[in-house]
Design an enzyme around this catalytic site. Structure first.
Site, PDB file in Angstrom:
ATOM      1  N   SER A   1      -4.960   4.923   5.668  1.00 20.52           N
ATOM      2  CA  SER A   1      -3.862   4.040   6.016  1.00 20.52           C
ATOM      3  C   SER A   1      -3.846   3.843   7.521  1.00 20.52           C
ATOM      4  CB  SER A   1      -2.542   4.674   5.562  1.00 20.52           C
ATOM      5  OG  SER A   1      -1.456   4.096   6.227  1.00 20.52           O
TER       6      SER A   1
ATOM      7  N   ASP B   1       0.818  -1.214   0.000  1.00 19.22           N
ATOM      8  CA  ASP B   1       0.000   0.000   0.000  1.00 19.22           C
ATOM      9  C   ASP B   1       0.852   1.264   0.000  1.00 19.22           C
ATOM     10  OD1 ASP B   1      -1.989  -1.903   0.304  1.00 19.22           O
ATOM     11  OD2 ASP B   1      -3.183  -0.635   1.611  1.00 19.22           O
TER      12      ASP B   1
ATOM     13  N   GLU C   1      -6.762   4.629   0.037  1.00 12.19           N
ATOM     14  CA  GLU C   1      -6.327   5.161   1.322  1.00 12.19           C
ATOM     15  C   GLU C   1      -5.923   6.624   1.156  1.00 12.19           C
ATOM     16  OE1 GLU C   1      -4.643   1.263   3.687  1.00 12.19           O
ATOM     17  OE2 GLU C   1      -3.200   2.678   2.841  1.00 12.19           O
TER      18      GLU C   1
ATOM     19  N   CYS D   1       5.408  -2.597   8.267  1.00 11.19           N
ATOM     20  CA  CYS D   1       5.787  -1.286   8.814  1.00 11.19           C
ATOM     21  C   CYS D   1       5.625  -1.242  10.329  1.00 11.19           C
ATOM     22  CB  CYS D   1       4.991  -0.191   8.141  1.00 11.19           C
ATOM     23  SG  CYS D   1       5.410   0.019   6.391  1.00 11.19           S
TER      24      CYS D   1
ATOM     25  N   CYS E   1       1.212  -8.406   5.212  1.00 12.88           N
ATOM     26  CA  CYS E   1       0.829  -7.008   5.025  1.00 12.88           C
ATOM     27  C   CYS E   1      -0.666  -6.803   4.806  1.00 12.88           C
ATOM     28  CB  CYS E   1       1.683  -6.380   3.937  1.00 12.88           C
ATOM     29  SG  CYS E   1       3.362  -6.071   4.540  1.00 12.88           S
ATOM     30  N   ASP E   2      -1.019  -5.552   4.470  1.00 15.65           N
ATOM     31  CA  ASP E   2      -2.361  -5.014   4.687  1.00 15.65           C
ATOM     32  C   ASP E   2      -3.520  -5.874   4.198  1.00 15.65           C
ATOM     33  OD1 ASP E   2      -0.643  -3.001   5.422  1.00 15.65           O
ATOM     34  OD2 ASP E   2      -1.885  -1.414   4.613  1.00 15.65           O
ATOM     35  N   LYS E   3      -3.503  -6.307   2.943  1.00 13.17           N
ATOM     36  CA  LYS E   3      -4.665  -7.026   2.402  1.00 13.17           C
ATOM     37  C   LYS E   3      -4.464  -8.532   2.399  1.00 13.17           C
ATOM     38  CE  LYS E   3      -6.220  -3.038   1.839  1.00 13.17           C
ATOM     39  NZ  LYS E   3      -4.990  -2.431   2.326  1.00 13.17           N
TER      40      LYS E   3
END
Length: 615
Positions: A515, A81, A489, A193, A122-124
């Site tokens: 985010s 992202d 985002e 992150c 990570c995010d997704k």
């Protein structure tokens, strides 16, 4: 007693061809009697949270085979992202969640696998794999790649992360040399992150759901201790298979572990640790896959009674995930919540008969087990690397200060109201969400003038051109799941507001999302979205909007008659942006937009529409 699903392709004369192909992958006669474990990896060199996962699948596979299973690894996609941010690449991020879920379903069902190890980060990726796991409802365990170490530089007194690099870059008073130093220092190692952003939030929630081992959300990617999580995951999944397929124990299935009460536990944790607002979107989506009636109403109820026990970047500069781990990780937060009577502790997990047993074993304030204490002393080495398990640094002591430390007790909470809230009002009839953990208390009630933008790009241009002033409420609309499409985002707009010194003087409302790195009075997921006829599409420049977090409300300050008149007018014009948006919406994105629901439904596919199209 259920048969192995894999027997469909490994048993019987008619499956000679399938067995011939299985043999070509290395299987022998004795392997056809064992469970086939799918290892869903997500290695890619595009994403720092996944760059170190290349060998993790085979690490797990070897342990699966030692424990008596047959391991078969495959890979799915992963979008970064942060790299996709600020351009059309972000249109693909949320839709990738559905692709990931589908790809796991496709591989597991096409090959009749008996269980899954999900290697995410990570995010997704974690949400997509979670959706697939609950859809398939076969034994599963999650093991993530782990968080990145926080960055260090002599130019800052606190640990750095991605957001620091973005904010300093937008600060016109910062020198090129300072920007370059932050850029080189902010993301020093492999891993997700380093703050409580979306990736780490979701990996923490898998612990609360009962589908991952303790430490999954907090043990650093670089630390040698993390290897044990992968090895234990390989052993555990074979044990879960045995319990289900040989002992007829369906309590180990993901829908029985991650049931309604477990979703309440996960959301309670999320609120207590001030997690990313994206977690709400993903939990709602996962609940639909599990056929659980868990929605914004339940989240709103929890947000009013759960205190904030943990504050981590971006909500505070002092702490990152490495500090959460030193304070005992997620099971120490769960322990504090349990002592406050805020958790369901009678639920099974993949590692303990009940969550209560898991807390008793892994909460550092409850156990004297030296191995547990040593595990949570694992810390950062401060050496830039893309290699997993490359260091064994340990803190000299744990952070068990529950009065002033990273993790607090209920009695000494950062605030008695949690870090996330759901707001309702005439501008968002189906709700919108705000990460209160990142909002200064002085602006919990905020009335301002609407400044309308109909794309993230135009909002960024407007903010950087000083078109946004103190007292404005920036409205970014037609950026929802359908309207974007893809529900971008808004990290750049919020970062630029902060760099302009407007972080405490402005608000931002969008039908897009934020985010996990976002802080400030940033309200997202406005539902229904503008493209679906939501009232956010009726706001005009200069309109007064009142945000009231304590009373969980957000309202456009016009009367009902004016609102109805505007709606009639907009119905005639059509619900689409007025301003030109030079973005390329491909066939893939159009297909996503066609079926996407608004954020209050998790932005999942519209199943009612699908049933109409394909009875």
């Amino acid at each position: 007693m259920p048969d192995y699903r894999s027997k469909t392709s490994t048993h019987g004369r008619n499956m000679a061809g399938a067995r011939a192909l299985w043999r070509a992958t290395g299987m022998k006669d004795e392997d056809f009697k064992k469970p086939i474990i799918a290892i869903a990896n997500s290695f890619t060199q595009f994403v720092p949270g996944h760059v170190h996962l290349k060998d993790m699948g085979q690490l797990v596979a070897r342990e699966v085979e030692r424990a008596g299973g047959v391991a078969k690894e495959f890979n799915t996609i992963a979008v970064d992202d942060g790299i996709a941010m600020g351009h059309d690449g972000m249109l693909y991020s949320l839709p990738s969640r559905e692709i990931i879920a589908d790809s796991v379903e496709y591989m597991v069902n096409a090959h009749c696998a008996d269980a899954i190890v999900c290697i995410s980060n990570c995010d997704k990726i974690t949400p997509g794999m979670l959706m697939a796991s609950l859809r398939l409802n076969i034994p599963v365990i999650f093991v993530s790649g782990g968080p990145m170490e926080a960055g260090k530089t002599k130019l800052a007194s606190h640990g750095l992360d991605l957001v620091d690099a973005m904010v300093i870059a937008a600060d016109s008073t910062a020198s090129d040399e300072k920007v370059a130093e932050y850029e080189r220092s902010a993301c020093p190692t492999c891993g997700s992150c380093s703050g409580m952003f979306t990736a780490n939030s979701m990996n923490c929630l898998t612990e609360a759901l009962g589908l991952a081992l303790p430490g999954n959300g907090s043990a650093l990617a670089t630390h040698s201790d993390r290897e044990q999580l992968f090895l234990q995951a390989g052993r555990t999944i074979v044990d879960l298979c045995r319990q289900y397929y040989k002992e007829n124990d369906d309590s180990v299935l993901p829908r029985n572990i991650a049931n309604f009460k477990a979703f309440e536990n996960a959301m309670t944790l999320d609120i207590a640790m001030g997690g990313s607002t994206n977690t709400i979107l993903h939990l709602l989506a996962a609940a639909q896959e599990a056929e659980i009636d868990f929605d914004l109403r339940h989240i709103d109820h929890l947000s009013r009674k759960v205190p904030q026990l943990c504050k981590v970047a971006p909500n505070i500069q002092k702490y990152h995930m490495e500090d959460v781990h030193r304070a005992g990780g997620i099971f120490s937060i769960l322990g504090e919540l349990a002592r406050g009577g805020l958790l369901h502790t009678d639920l099974p997990t993949v590692h303990s008969k009940t969550l209560a047993e898991g807390i008793a074993k892994w909460d550092i304030t409850q156990t004297d087990d030296e191995a547990v204490h040593t595990f949570f002393k694992a810390g950062p080495a401060g050496i830039p690397t893309q290699t997993a398990f490359s260091q064994s640094t340990r803190w000299e002591s744990l952070d068990d200060d529950r009065e002033n430390g990273c993790i607090r007790s209920v009695q000494h909470a950062y605030s008695q109201e949690g870090g996330l809230a759901v707001l309702y009002g005439n501008i968002a009839l189906d709700g919108c969400v705000v990460k209160t953990a990142g909002v200064d208390e002085s602006i919990h009630v905020f009335e301002g003038s609407a400044k309308i933008f109909e794309s993230q790009d135009s909002a960024v241009r407007g903010i950087l051109a000083d078109e946004v002033k103190a007292g404005d409420i920036v409205i970014i609309r037609y950026e929802g799941p359908k309207g974007g499409p893809g529900m971008q985002e808004m990290l750049y707009p919020t970062s630029y507001l902060k760099s302009k010194g407007l972080g405490k003087d402005c608000a931002l409302l969008t039908d897009g999302r934020f985010s996990g790195g976002t802080s400030g009075l940033s309200i997202g997921h406005a539902s229904p979205e503008a493209a679906a006829g939501g009232a956010i599409g009726l706001v005009r420049d200069g309109d007064k909007v009142l945000i009231d977090i304590p009373n969980r409300s957000i309202n456009l300050l016009i009367d009902d008659a004016e609102m109805a008149e505007r709606r009639t007018e907009q119905d005639k014009k059509g619900w689409k942006p007025v301003e030109s948006r030079p973005r390329k919406v491909t066939t893939a994105l159009k297909a996503y937009a066609l079926l996407a629901t608004s954020a209050d439904k998790g932005a999942v596919r519209d199943k009612a529409l699908l049933d109409k199209l394909v009875p």
